[in-house]
Design a protein around this motif. Structure first.
Motif, PDB file in Angstrom:
ATOM      1  N   LEU A  19      73.886  54.822  45.420  1.00  0.00           N
ATOM      2  CA  LEU A  19      75.230  54.777  44.619  1.00  0.00           C
ATOM      3  C   LEU A  19      76.355  55.599  45.244  1.00  0.00           C
ATOM      4  CD1 LEU A  19      73.821  54.815  41.086  1.00  0.00           C
ATOM      5  CD2 LEU A  19      74.602  52.770  42.450  1.00  0.00           C
ATOM      6  N   ALA A  20      76.133  56.728  45.816  1.00  0.00           N
ATOM      7  CA  ALA A  20      77.028  57.566  46.377  1.00  0.00           C
ATOM      8  C   ALA A  20      77.489  56.811  47.628  1.00  0.00           C
ATOM      9  CB  ALA A  20      76.487  58.941  46.841  1.00  0.00           C
ATOM     10  N   ALA A  21      76.704  56.342  48.490  1.00  0.00           N
ATOM     11  CA  ALA A  21      77.130  55.667  49.762  1.00  0.00           C
ATOM     12  C   ALA A  21      77.799  54.378  49.322  1.00  0.00           C
ATOM     13  CB  ALA A  21      75.841  55.256  50.610  1.00  0.00           C
ATOM     14  N   TYR A  22      77.358  53.599  48.261  1.00  0.00           N
ATOM     15  CA  TYR A  22      78.324  52.324  47.984  1.00  0.00           C
ATOM     16  C   TYR A  22      79.696  52.960  47.418  1.00  0.00           C
ATOM     17  CZ  TYR A  22      80.057  48.669  44.775  1.00  0.00           C
ATOM     18  OH  TYR A  22      80.682  47.834  44.296  1.00  0.00           O
ATOM     19  N   PRO A  63      77.543  60.915  35.847  1.00  0.00           N
ATOM     20  CA  PRO A  63      76.865  61.900  36.268  1.00  0.00           C
ATOM     21  C   PRO A  63      75.485  62.305  35.173  1.00  0.00           C
ATOM     22  CG  PRO A  63      78.870  62.329  36.283  1.00  0.00           C
ATOM     23  CD  PRO A  63      78.765  60.964  35.829  1.00  0.00           C
ATOM     24  N   ALA A  64      75.557  62.053  34.146  1.00  0.00           N
ATOM     25  CA  ALA A  64      74.346  62.258  33.370  1.00  0.00           C
ATOM     26  C   ALA A  64      73.285  61.368  33.549  1.00  0.00           C
ATOM     27  CB  ALA A  64      74.917  62.351  31.629  1.00  0.00           C
ATOM     28  N   PHE A  65      73.666  60.270  33.680  1.00  0.00           N
ATOM     29  CA  PHE A  65      72.649  59.088  33.983  1.00  0.00           C
ATOM     30  C   PHE A  65      72.000  59.436  35.473  1.00  0.00           C
ATOM     31  CE2 PHE A  65      71.936  55.168  36.550  1.00  0.00           C
ATOM     32  CZ  PHE A  65      70.919  54.744  35.945  1.00  0.00           C
ATOM     33  N   LEU A  66      72.778  59.654  36.273  1.00  0.00           N
ATOM     34  CA  LEU A  66      72.338  60.193  37.611  1.00  0.00           C
ATOM     35  C   LEU A  66      71.136  61.290  37.670  1.00  0.00           C
ATOM     36  CD1 LEU A  66      75.151  59.491  40.130  1.00  0.00           C
ATOM     37  CD2 LEU A  66      73.010  58.066  39.598  1.00  0.00           C
ATOM     38  N   LEU A  67      71.614  62.260  36.761  1.00  0.00           N
ATOM     39  CA  LEU A  67      70.755  63.556  36.444  1.00  0.00           C
ATOM     40  C   LEU A  67      69.477  62.938  35.741  1.00  0.00           C
ATOM     41  CD1 LEU A  67      70.429  66.627  36.023  1.00  0.00           C
ATOM     42  CD2 LEU A  67      71.532  66.496  33.687  1.00  0.00           C
ATOM     43  N   ILE A 110      65.889  63.661  37.529  1.00  0.00           N
ATOM     44  CA  ILE A 110      64.670  64.348  36.791  1.00  0.00           C
ATOM     45  C   ILE A 110      63.240  63.509  36.650  1.00  0.00           C
ATOM     46  CG2 ILE A 110      64.180  65.536  34.682  1.00  0.00           C
ATOM     47  CD1 ILE A 110      66.901  66.655  34.621  1.00  0.00           C
ATOM     48  N   THR A 111      63.518  62.252  36.374  1.00  0.00           N
ATOM     49  CA  THR A 111      62.555  61.317  35.989  1.00  0.00           C
ATOM     50  C   THR A 111      61.841  61.261  37.274  1.00  0.00           C
ATOM     51  OG1 THR A 111      63.780  60.278  34.202  1.00  0.00           O
ATOM     52  CG2 THR A 111      62.152  59.040  35.321  1.00  0.00           C
ATOM     53  N   GLY A 112      62.544  60.891  38.426  1.00  0.00           N
ATOM     54  CA  GLY A 112      62.030  60.726  39.731  1.00  0.00           C
ATOM     55  C   GLY A 112      61.154  62.189  40.302  1.00  0.00           C
ATOM     56  N   LEU A 113      61.684  62.931  39.801  1.00  0.00           N
ATOM     57  CA  LEU A 113      61.023  64.179  40.289  1.00  0.00           C
ATOM     58  C   LEU A 113      59.864  64.444  39.371  1.00  0.00           C
ATOM     59  CD1 LEU A 113      64.114  66.762  40.780  1.00  0.00           C
ATOM     60  CD2 LEU A 113      62.490  66.010  42.584  1.00  0.00           C
ATOM     61  N   VAL A 114      59.654  64.295  38.242  1.00  0.00           N
ATOM     62  CA  VAL A 114      58.493  64.595  37.614  1.00  0.00           C
ATOM     63  C   VAL A 114      57.572  63.190  37.820  1.00  0.00           C
ATOM     64  CG1 VAL A 114      57.546  64.234  35.047  1.00  0.00           C
ATOM     65  CG2 VAL A 114      59.747  65.323  35.355  1.00  0.00           C
ATOM     66  N   LEU A 115      57.971  62.022  38.022  1.00  0.00           N
ATOM     67  CA  LEU A 115      56.792  61.050  38.395  1.00  0.00           C
ATOM     68  C   LEU A 115      56.491  61.533  39.734  1.00  0.00           C
ATOM     69  CD1 LEU A 115      58.533  57.676  37.350  1.00  0.00           C
ATOM     70  CD2 LEU A 115      56.480  58.726  36.441  1.00  0.00           C
ATOM     71  N   GLY A 168      61.717  55.278  44.708  1.00  0.00           N
ATOM     72  CA  GLY A 168      63.016  54.328  43.961  1.00  0.00           C
ATOM     73  C   GLY A 168      64.089  54.975  43.161  1.00  0.00           C
ATOM     74  N   LEU A 169      63.608  55.922  42.303  1.00  0.00           N
ATOM     75  CA  LEU A 169      64.577  56.580  41.297  1.00  0.00           C
ATOM     76  C   LEU A 169      65.102  57.708  42.103  1.00  0.00           C
ATOM     77  CD1 LEU A 169      62.356  56.863  37.959  1.00  0.00           C
ATOM     78  CD2 LEU A 169      64.344  55.548  38.550  1.00  0.00           C
ATOM     79  N   LEU A 170      64.387  58.246  43.367  1.00  0.00           N
ATOM     80  CA  LEU A 170      65.162  59.503  43.935  1.00  0.00           C
ATOM     81  C   LEU A 170      66.278  58.782  44.836  1.00  0.00           C
ATOM     82  CD1 LEU A 170      62.469  62.189  44.346  1.00  0.00           C
ATOM     83  CD2 LEU A 170      64.443  62.284  42.717  1.00  0.00           C
TER      84      LEU A 170
END
Length: 71
Positions: free
Chosen positions: A62-65, A27-31, A35-40, A54-56
């Motif tokens: 991963l949730a679907a998988y 969960p920390a990795f996904l967070l 956040i990185t995707g939103l900022v970019l 891609g990041l978002l």
């Protein structure tokens, strides 16, 4: 005569306790990825937008998988 089947019929369901860092690693990795995707996405155009998409989409993929794998 009674047969004690309590030890042989039940599968081992006892799990080891996991540390908090192990439990919250994904969960920390996904967070961080979100956040990185939103900022970019908010700060750039062109290639940055592609990386943001891609990041978002990574947490959704991963949730679907995990959903499909779990059955």
């Amino acid at each position: 005569m009674s047969i004690d089947r309590s030890r042989t019929d039940r599968p081992a369901t006892r799990r080891q306790r996991q540390s908090l860092s192990h439990v919250f690693a994904i969960p920390a990795f996904l967070l961080a990825v979100s956040i990185t995707g939103l900022v970019l996405g908010l700060t750039g155009d062109g290639l940055r937008d592609a990386f943001a998409w891609g990041l978002l989409s990574l947490p959704i993929i991963l949730a679907a998988y995990a959903f499909v794998r779990r059955g």
